[in-house]
Enzyme design. Sequence first.
Site, PDB file in Angstrom:
ATOM      1  N   ARG A  59      -9.940 -52.462  72.527  1.00 15.07           N
ATOM      2  CA  ARG A  59      -8.530 -52.994  72.502  1.00 15.07           C
ATOM      3  C   ARG A  59      -8.859 -54.876  72.003  1.00 15.07           C
ATOM      4  O   ARG A  59      -7.704 -54.886  71.505  1.00 15.07           O
ATOM      5  CB  ARG A  59      -7.957 -53.006  73.209  1.00 15.07           C
ATOM      6  CG  ARG A  59      -6.551 -53.170  73.826  1.00 15.07           C
ATOM      7  CD  ARG A  59      -5.160 -52.440  74.316  1.00 15.07           C
ATOM      8  NE  ARG A  59      -5.943 -52.434  75.732  1.00 15.07           N
ATOM      9  CZ  ARG A  59      -5.928 -53.897  76.544  1.00 15.07           C
ATOM     10  NH1 ARG A  59      -5.061 -54.203  76.533  1.00 15.07           N
ATOM     11  NH2 ARG A  59      -6.419 -53.226  78.012  1.00 15.07           N
ATOM     12  N   TYR A 112      13.193 -54.469  55.133  1.00 15.67           N
ATOM     13  CA  TYR A 112      12.521 -52.765  55.794  1.00 15.67           C
ATOM     14  C   TYR A 112      13.423 -52.385  56.845  1.00 15.67           C
ATOM     15  O   TYR A 112      13.857 -53.177  57.190  1.00 15.67           O
ATOM     16  CB  TYR A 112      10.958 -52.988  55.794  1.00 15.67           C
ATOM     17  CG  TYR A 112      10.461 -51.563  55.973  1.00 15.67           C
ATOM     18  CD1 TYR A 112      10.315 -50.600  54.938  1.00 15.67           C
ATOM     19  CD2 TYR A 112       8.989 -51.095  57.379  1.00 15.67           C
ATOM     20  CE1 TYR A 112       9.377 -49.281  55.289  1.00 15.67           C
ATOM     21  CE2 TYR A 112       9.569 -50.012  57.884  1.00 15.67           C
ATOM     22  CZ  TYR A 112       8.716 -48.965  56.456  1.00 15.67           C
ATOM     23  OH  TYR A 112       8.749 -47.441  57.447  1.00 15.67           O
ATOM     24  N   ASP A 184       7.033 -60.750  55.476  1.00 16.91           N
ATOM     25  CA  ASP A 184       6.561 -59.288  54.414  1.00 16.91           C
ATOM     26  C   ASP A 184       6.045 -59.431  53.692  1.00 16.91           C
ATOM     27  O   ASP A 184       6.648 -59.118  53.029  1.00 16.91           O
ATOM     28  CB  ASP A 184       7.720 -58.562  55.378  1.00 16.91           C
ATOM     29  CG  ASP A 184       6.842 -56.942  55.165  1.00 16.91           C
ATOM     30  OD1 ASP A 184       6.316 -56.966  54.723  1.00 16.91           O
ATOM     31  OD2 ASP A 184       7.625 -56.078  55.791  1.00 16.91           O
ATOM     32  N   LYS A 209       0.200 -49.283  52.608  1.00 18.11           N
ATOM     33  CA  LYS A 209       0.364 -49.171  51.231  1.00 18.11           C
ATOM     34  C   LYS A 209      -0.794 -49.482  49.848  1.00 18.11           C
ATOM     35  O   LYS A 209      -1.540 -49.720  50.170  1.00 18.11           O
ATOM     36  CB  LYS A 209       1.769 -50.408  50.899  1.00 18.11           C
ATOM     37  CG  LYS A 209       3.238 -49.787  52.125  1.00 18.11           C
ATOM     38  CD  LYS A 209       3.359 -48.944  51.870  1.00 18.11           C
ATOM     39  CE  LYS A 209       4.272 -48.377  53.613  1.00 18.11           C
ATOM     40  NZ  LYS A 209       5.090 -49.094  53.712  1.00 18.11           N
TER      41      LYS A 209
HETATM   42  C1  LIG Z   1       5.501 -49.330  55.166  1.00 16.48           C
HETATM   43  C2  LIG Z   1       6.480 -50.498  55.580  1.00 16.48           C
HETATM   44  C3  LIG Z   1       6.073 -51.101  56.611  1.00 16.48           C
HETATM   45  C4  LIG Z   1       5.986 -50.441  58.426  1.00 16.48           C
HETATM   46  O1  LIG Z   1       4.957 -49.888  57.932  1.00 16.48           O
HETATM   47  P1  LIG Z   1       3.870 -48.307  58.988  1.00 16.48           P
HETATM   48  O2  LIG Z   1       2.772 -48.742  58.117  1.00 16.48           O
HETATM   49  O3  LIG Z   1       4.716 -47.092  57.984  1.00 16.48           O
HETATM   50  O4  LIG Z   1       4.094 -48.945  59.775  1.00 16.48           O
HETATM   51  C5  LIG Z   1       7.107 -52.857  56.868  1.00 16.48           C
HETATM   52  N1  LIG Z   1       7.344 -53.230  55.986  1.00 16.48           N
HETATM   53  C6  LIG Z   1       7.488 -52.995  54.687  1.00 16.48           C
HETATM   54  C7  LIG Z   1       7.761 -53.727  53.395  1.00 16.48           C
HETATM   55  C8  LIG Z   1       6.450 -51.723  54.493  1.00 16.48           C
HETATM   56  O5  LIG Z   1       7.116 -51.080  53.094  1.00 16.48           O
END
Ligand SMILES: *Cc1c(COP(=O)(O)O)cnc(C)c1O
Length: 403
Positions: A59, A112, A184, A209
């Site tokens: 962790r 998001y 992000d 992604k």
């Molecule tokens: C998918 C996504 C998230 C969240 O990610 P997870 O891996 O599903 O928790 C956050 N920001 C954006 C822009 C995303 O496309």
Amino acid sequence: MTSKLKGRHSKEIHGGLDPAEHRGAVSVPIYQTSTFAFPTAEEGAARFAGTSAGPIYTRLGNPTIGALEECVAHLEGGCGAIGTATGMAAVSTAFLAFLHNGDHVVGTHPLYGPSRGLLEKYFTRLGVASTFVPAAEHAALAAAIRPETRMVFVETPANPTLDLVDLEAAAKAAHAAGAPLVVDNTFAGPHLQRPIELGADVVLHSMTKSLNGHADVVAGIVVAREPKVLAALADVARSFGFTMDPHQAWLVLRGIRTLGMRVERAQANAQAIAAWLEGHEAVEWVRYPGLASHPQFELAKRQMDGPGAVIAFELRGGVDAGRRLMNAVKLITLAVSLGGVESLIEHPASMTHSKVAAEEQLRQGITPGLVRLAVGCEDLEDVRADLEQALAAVAAAAPALAR
Ligand SMILES: *Cc1c(COP(=O)(O)O)cnc(C)c1O
């Protein structure tokens, strides 16, 4: 050695790996262990005191996760990174590292959905207020900043409207108020956009992604520009237990080895599909940062190395025609997510953004008929043929809609 590499593909292929550290292994081994033996009591104490860098407990850090963190920090131009169990754990880590009772956040919209949800549902409980301004209006962002603003949080390109935030302008506005800019960067990814070079303090990703890219893992990461911020992020992630698993880290690292090849191929497909859709009689409008019709086409060229592979569009006949299209595609998969080798299609108003109230959706540019297409790495002819047969099915089912 890898820290001296200049090319993006080279960094993606070699980042985080020194074979000499792993008995010559060319793929970073999976250190599937929860804890690490200390050679002596003194060394154990030194590791806890931070005077020795050896591992303690997964962790708190693990060599496989560390290799991934080093690789992504290098790609983003940060001083270091902390891997997290999911993208939302990365968002939570950044928010908790910066926000205290009485603070204020300026965010852009659209965001998001769950990221905005964290601020509106949970951080309000902790006494943190937030204001959201349209992504494309940087004057509005600067104007929303207050003396108690402690974080500016943006997403660009924004999901699903593909509006862009001017990152340099956002960094200047945030820093003038002494607030960090947190970006992000999931949509573009480090192959196409590196916000730290433009002034961001923290960059985060859902590695679910494009970084992983194979639709088989959920994971996240936060990258810091400065060591002090990295230490704060690490403390939050380790204390709350947002950290990741070594096997998950290994899968993402394997995905990153082909990041540029995947992203460039999907992007070339998307550019061709966007241009083709824009010229199609059944299509009302297309929004894609690689088209001259995008209102921020110049900004896209300035701050990105490419427009990415996500397209928003609306058919003549709006939401009904869009639903028929999504039900008629065969190769393209009806699923949320993006950035994978496979093409995915979804309906933001009823799926990814369904928690946003209808009037608010409209204010953010999420029209009822908006369809989001995340183009993958298949052969262009096959993707286009699938859309062609689906558009023909839409026209056959409702000839009046297609006109
Ligand atoms: C998918 C996504 C998230 C969240 O990610 P997870 O891996 O599903 O928790 C956050 N920001 C954006 C822009 C995303 O496309």
